[in-house]
Design an enzyme around this catalytic site. Structure first.
Site, PDB file in Angstrom:
ATOM      1  N   HIS A  84      65.166 -16.332  -7.234  1.00 59.51           N
ATOM      2  CA  HIS A  84      64.026 -15.857  -7.987  1.00 59.51           C
ATOM      3  C   HIS A  84      64.773 -14.710  -9.182  1.00 59.51           C
ATOM      4  CE1 HIS A  84      60.658 -17.508  -5.591  1.00 59.51           C
ATOM      5  NE2 HIS A  84      61.624 -17.494  -4.743  1.00 59.51           N
ATOM      6  N   ASN A 157      54.538 -18.213  -3.441  1.00 60.65           N
ATOM      7  CA  ASN A 157      54.948 -19.374  -4.273  1.00 60.65           C
ATOM      8  C   ASN A 157      53.970 -20.201  -4.958  1.00 60.65           C
ATOM      9  OD1 ASN A 157      57.701 -18.563  -4.022  1.00 60.65           O
ATOM     10  ND2 ASN A 157      57.964 -20.309  -2.513  1.00 60.65           N
ATOM     11  N   HIS A 348      58.139  -6.854  -1.453  1.00 59.07           N
ATOM     12  CA  HIS A 348      58.491  -7.070   0.182  1.00 59.07           C
ATOM     13  C   HIS A 348      57.061  -7.427   0.942  1.00 59.07           C
ATOM     14  CE1 HIS A 348      59.825  -6.315   3.864  1.00 59.07           C
ATOM     15  NE2 HIS A 348      59.563  -4.936   3.775  1.00 59.07           N
TER      16      HIS A 348
HETATM   17 FE1  HDE Z   1      61.925 -15.082  -0.811  1.00 61.64          FE
HETATM   18  N1  HDE Z   1      63.382 -13.735  -1.308  1.00 61.64           N
HETATM   19  N2  HDE Z   1      62.752 -15.502   1.099  1.00 61.64           N
HETATM   20  N3  HDE Z   1      60.469 -16.449  -0.347  1.00 61.64           N
HETATM   21  N4  HDE Z   1      61.195 -14.652  -2.359  1.00 61.64           N
HETATM   22  C1  HDE Z   1      63.603 -13.057  -2.416  1.00 61.64           C
HETATM   23  O1  HDE Z   1      64.045 -10.844  -2.528  1.00 61.64           O
HETATM   24  C2  HDE Z   1      63.756 -14.735   1.478  1.00 61.64           C
HETATM   25  C3  HDE Z   1      60.384 -17.169   0.937  1.00 61.64           C
HETATM   26  C4  HDE Z   1      59.921 -15.064  -2.855  1.00 61.64           C
HETATM   27  O2  HDE Z   1      59.811 -11.697  -8.142  1.00 61.64           O
HETATM   28  C5  HDE Z   1      64.776 -12.102  -2.385  1.00 61.64           C
HETATM   29  O3  HDE Z   1      63.738  -9.078  -4.025  1.00 61.64           O
HETATM   30  C6  HDE Z   1      64.191 -15.152   2.814  1.00 61.64           C
HETATM   31  C7  HDE Z   1      59.055 -17.957   1.071  1.00 61.64           C
HETATM   32  C8  HDE Z   1      59.514 -14.689  -4.337  1.00 61.64           C
HETATM   33  O4  HDE Z   1      61.101 -10.192  -7.400  1.00 61.64           O
HETATM   34  C9  HDE Z   1      65.298 -12.087  -1.004  1.00 61.64           C
HETATM   35  C10 HDE Z   1      63.402 -16.202   3.277  1.00 61.64           C
HETATM   36  C11 HDE Z   1      58.527 -17.652  -0.275  1.00 61.64           C
HETATM   37  C12 HDE Z   1      60.586 -13.840  -4.554  1.00 61.64           C
HETATM   38  C13 HDE Z   1      64.521 -13.186  -0.443  1.00 61.64           C
HETATM   39  C14 HDE Z   1      62.349 -16.393   1.976  1.00 61.64           C
HETATM   40  C15 HDE Z   1      59.259 -16.597  -0.868  1.00 61.64           C
HETATM   41  C16 HDE Z   1      61.549 -13.853  -3.339  1.00 61.64           C
HETATM   42  C17 HDE Z   1      65.642 -12.047  -3.453  1.00 61.64           C
HETATM   43  C18 HDE Z   1      63.241 -17.285   4.303  1.00 61.64           C
HETATM   44  C19 HDE Z   1      56.935 -17.854  -0.607  1.00 61.64           C
HETATM   45  C20 HDE Z   1      60.694 -13.024  -5.985  1.00 61.64           C
HETATM   46  C21 HDE Z   1      65.311 -10.955  -4.221  1.00 61.64           C
HETATM   47  C22 HDE Z   1      63.044 -16.604   5.493  1.00 61.64           C
HETATM   48  C23 HDE Z   1      56.082 -17.272   0.621  1.00 61.64           C
HETATM   49  C24 HDE Z   1      59.977 -11.859  -5.700  1.00 61.64           C
HETATM   50  C25 HDE Z   1      64.272  -9.973  -3.710  1.00 61.64           C
HETATM   51  C26 HDE Z   1      60.328 -11.245  -7.200  1.00 61.64           C
HETATM   52  C27 HDE Z   1      62.528 -13.335  -3.481  1.00 61.64           C
HETATM   53  C28 HDE Z   1      64.681 -13.807   0.793  1.00 61.64           C
HETATM   54  C29 HDE Z   1      61.580 -17.476   1.880  1.00 61.64           C
HETATM   55  C30 HDE Z   1      58.814 -15.948  -2.230  1.00 61.64           C
HETATM   56  C31 HDE Z   1      66.721 -12.547  -0.948  1.00 61.64           C
HETATM   57  C32 HDE Z   1      65.235 -14.713   3.586  1.00 61.64           C
HETATM   58  C33 HDE Z   1      58.717 -18.653   2.314  1.00 61.64           C
HETATM   59  C34 HDE Z   1      58.208 -14.950  -5.080  1.00 61.64           C
HETATM   60  O5  HDE Z   1      65.160 -11.097  -0.083  1.00 61.64           O
END
Ligand code: HDE
Length: 703
Positions: A84, A157, A348
């Protein structure tokens, strides 16, 4: 004083010194503007020349002003988000329609008179911060509610399910989709071997892949896409009763998508297409709005579903649990500074408020660790919560101390609890504090996927069977495009084999589209759930032109009255027109007036607009008909299924673009020299349909 001497005095260079004449005023010449200072507040006399020994001599180390400026510049970048990375944000508010006390005690859902401020960030997932907006990808939809009880983040999402079921697999998924590590390409694209290799070995990704290959993954605008909380969460009311909940965002403008060829061309024409669209809409007062809804159900109901609500690869069909509309989200203010706000905002899923709780979804549980952890390397310190965009707007105080870049100045001797020395120090509060839902938990420690997570096909098939024919064709075409970029034949075959397991028609069509000689002759053993119409966006698309843009390609000599009539008629439908001309300055009307242009034809191709008008006048100038950009403008508008208004010159241009009058359909509307309101309405009514889907079979080879 001679001019050069005056300048030299102003900039601190010796008279007759080496600087070329400089533009720009000093603070004294700009009443009200502040003097520029160092970070220590010392006023800077010369912000353009470094301190040297002699006019042509070496720069001096003692130039603390130069060193401060360059040092800060050298450290301007922070690590981009791992996923993202590319996003756009905006401020706004949320307001519930009424009190939802019967469902949750969450304070921001109690009073329809109270607006809760929000910051929202939309994003793509795979590409880097500088990648293209219109790639085929999932879009992030992250909302930070600054409630009176603390910040609540709903980090979702635009697709209601996910690729994987367990957090353990996330690093592998992302490594597979990111540029391949030996060559660092492709950027922001899933169409390559490593992604499809991984996907083809992960049948649990099938449902999400169906969505990702659908038009949902190429939205027309951030303002026109749905959002989902994805996981099952909990609502908890004041009596402590907990219910399961799935969250939805529905755009007030309706959901719309690009067509793939258009998305590809927008990448060149305007890589910031979505970012610009969001910014401009908010800037001109067209505030995007979404309805926030929930599917609320109890554990007993969930136990009867033939899927597990803890499995993030499954959705709860609306036919099983309808949506309850809770309130509306409006984005009404652009950030003042992209870096300070959109880049530094830290979401978060563990930023929760009383009344909203978690479930044991193993993907969600992993996220609860990841988001806090990632901020430490991205924002560099556990004090990221003190950055203005991340700060709660309610009072907050605790006994945490120190850390890089601590902004707050806590007073007193006491930074521990319990204490008897300071009666004013913060103390725990069992009455008002967050209490976790006391879900009973027991069981052996093991690494085991539950049996209830095993069906990877039924909902993939549900999605397929719920799509219109148009959308199914697009899904097949997307699989064809993506898999055609995969060099490893075995990967292509393995993937198509899975598609057969989802639906024989889907598998067969993709196999045929790829020209596979031997198609795996499997047939699905999965049940065929009844279709769920809300899963289709074409079926539920409203007819509207609200906030849309009509591109008018205009040649010299066209009547200004026609353009004005079009402008007024479009405005009545809530749309605006943009003048695209053969010169950036504008075009000369038949009446001899110059009407300024918004775009030079090469900088304003038709992919940037929702509908177009091709106005060449009764006798179109030769350069209008000859120009490749003008011809492409016309050809693309037709191929991308847009409504087109044409005068005689426009008909001639379309002919040069390979579209003869025999090809005209109801959405190619010929305007007479003095268009009547009825002809303009005919064009605008066609444009309100967004795309002329009937035309598609005539402009694309069947898939
Ligand atoms: Fe994320 N995801 N994600 N994700 N995600 C990040 O956090 C992660 C997942 C989503 O505009 C990171 O601050 C793991 C699902 C959005 O700042 C990180 C897993 C969904 C955004 C991270 C998932 C999301 C992130 C990268 C699996 C939809 C952007 C930077 C366990 C429900 C937020 C940050 C923004 C961002 C990890 C799966 C949505 C690396 C480990 C499922 C919208 O922490």
């Amino acid at each position: 004083m001679a001019n050069s001497a005056k300048r030299a005095k102003r900039t601190g260079t010796p008279p007759g010194g080496r600087t070329a004449p400089e533009l720009g005023e000093t603070a004294a010449e700009r009443p009200g503007a502040p003097s520029i200072t160092t970070n220590q507040g010392v006023v800077i006399a010369d912000n353009r020349n470094s301190l040297t020994a002699g006019a042509r001599g070496p720069t001096l180390l003692e130039d603390f002003i130069l060193r401060e400026k360059i040092t800060h510049f050298d450290h301007e970048r922070i690590p981009e988000r791992i996923v993202h990375a590319r996003g756009s944000g905006a401020h706004g508010y949320f307001r519930p329609y009424r009190s939802w006390a019967a469902l949750t005690k969450a304070d921001f859902l109690q009073d329809p008179k109270r607006k809760t401020p929000v910051f929202v960030r939309f994003s793509t997932v795979a590409g880097g911060a500088g990648s293209n907006d219109t790639v085929r990808d999932v879009r992030g939809f992250a909302v930070k509610f600054y409630t009176r009880e603390g910040n609540y983040d709903l980090v979702g999402n635009n697709i209601p399910v996910f690729f994987i079921q367990d957090a353990m697999r996330f690093p592998d998924l992302i490594h597979a989709v990111k540029p391949e590590p030996d060559r660092e390409f492709p950027q922001g694209a899933s169409a390559h071997d490593t992604f499809w290799d991984f996907a083809s070995l992960m049948p649990e990704s099938l449902h999400m892949l169906m969505w990702a290959m659908s038009d949902r993954a190429i939205p027309r605008s951030y303002r026109m896409m749905e959002g989902f909380g994805v996981h099952t969460f909990r609502f908890v009311d004041a009596a402590g009763t907990a219910r399961l909940v799935k969250f939805h965002w529905r755009p007030k403008l309706g959901s719309f998508s690009l067509v793939w060829d258009e998305a590809v061309k927008i990448m060149g024409a305007d890589p910031d297409f979505h970012r610009r669209d969001l910014w401009e809409a908010i800037d001109r007062g067209d505030f995007p709005a979404w309805e926030f809804s929930a599917q609320v159900f109890d554990e007993e109901t969930a136990a009867k579903f033939d899927f597990d609500v803890l499995d993030a690869t499954k959705l709860v069909p609306e036919e099983l649990v309808p949506l309850t509309p809770l309130g509306e989200l409006v984005l009404d203010r652009n950030p003042d500074n992209f870096f300070a706000e959109t880049e530094q905002v830290a979401f978060h899923p563990g930023h929760l408020v009383p009344g909203i709780d978690l479930t044991n979804d193993p993907l969600l549980q992993g996220r609860l660790f990841s988001y806090l952890d990632t901020q430490l390397s991205r924002l560099g310190s556990p004090n990221f919560a003190q950055i203005p965009v991340n700060q709660p707007k309610c009072p907050f105080h605790n006994l945490q101390r120190g850390g890089h870049m601590r902004m707050s100045v806590e007073r007193g001797r006491v930074a521990y609890e319990p204490n008897s020395l300071d009666r004013t120090a913060p103390a725990q509060d069992p009455d008002r504090g967050y209490v976790h839902h006391p879900e009973p938990v027991e069981g052996p420690k093991l690494r085991l996927r539950p049996e209830s997570f095993a069906d990877h096909h039924s909902q993939a098939r549900l999605f397929w069977t719920s799509q219109t024919d148009i959308e199914r064709t697009h899904i097949v075409a997307a699989f064809r495009f993506e898999l055609s970029k995969v060099d490893t034949v075995a990967v292509r075959e393995r993937m198509v084999g899975h598609l057969f397991d989802v639906d024989a028609e889907l598998g067969g069509r993709v196999a045929a589209a790829l020209g596979m000689a031997a198609v795996p002759g499997r047939s699905p053993s999965v049940a065929s759930p009844p279709p769920s119409p809300p899963l289709s966006i074409v079926a539920k698309a409203p007819e509207t032109l609200a906030t849309r843009k009509i591109g008018c390609l205009v040649a010299d000599g066209v009547s200004g009255t026609v353009v004005e009539a079009l402008r007024r008629a479009a405005a009545r439908k809530g749309a605006t027109i943009a003048i695209v001309s053969m010169k950036r300055s504008g075009f000369r009307t038949e009446e001899g007036e110059i009407i300024p242009a918004d775009f030079f034809v090469q900088g304003g191709p038709s992919v940037l607009f929702d509908a177009v008008a091709l106005l060449g006048g009764a006798e179109p100038p030769a350069d209008f008909l000859r120009d490749a950009a003008a011809r492409n403008f016309a050809a693309d508008a037709f191929a991308h299924l847009k409504a087109i208004a044409v005068d005689a010159g426009g008909v001639a241009l379309l002919a040069r673009a390979g579209v003869g009058e025999a090809d005209f359909d109801g959405a190619v509307v010929t305007l007479p020299p003095r268009p009547t309101p009825a002809t303009l309405t005919r064009f605008l009514t066609a444009a309100m349909r967004h795309r002329m889907w009937e035309r598609e079979a005539r402009v694309n080879a069947p898939v």
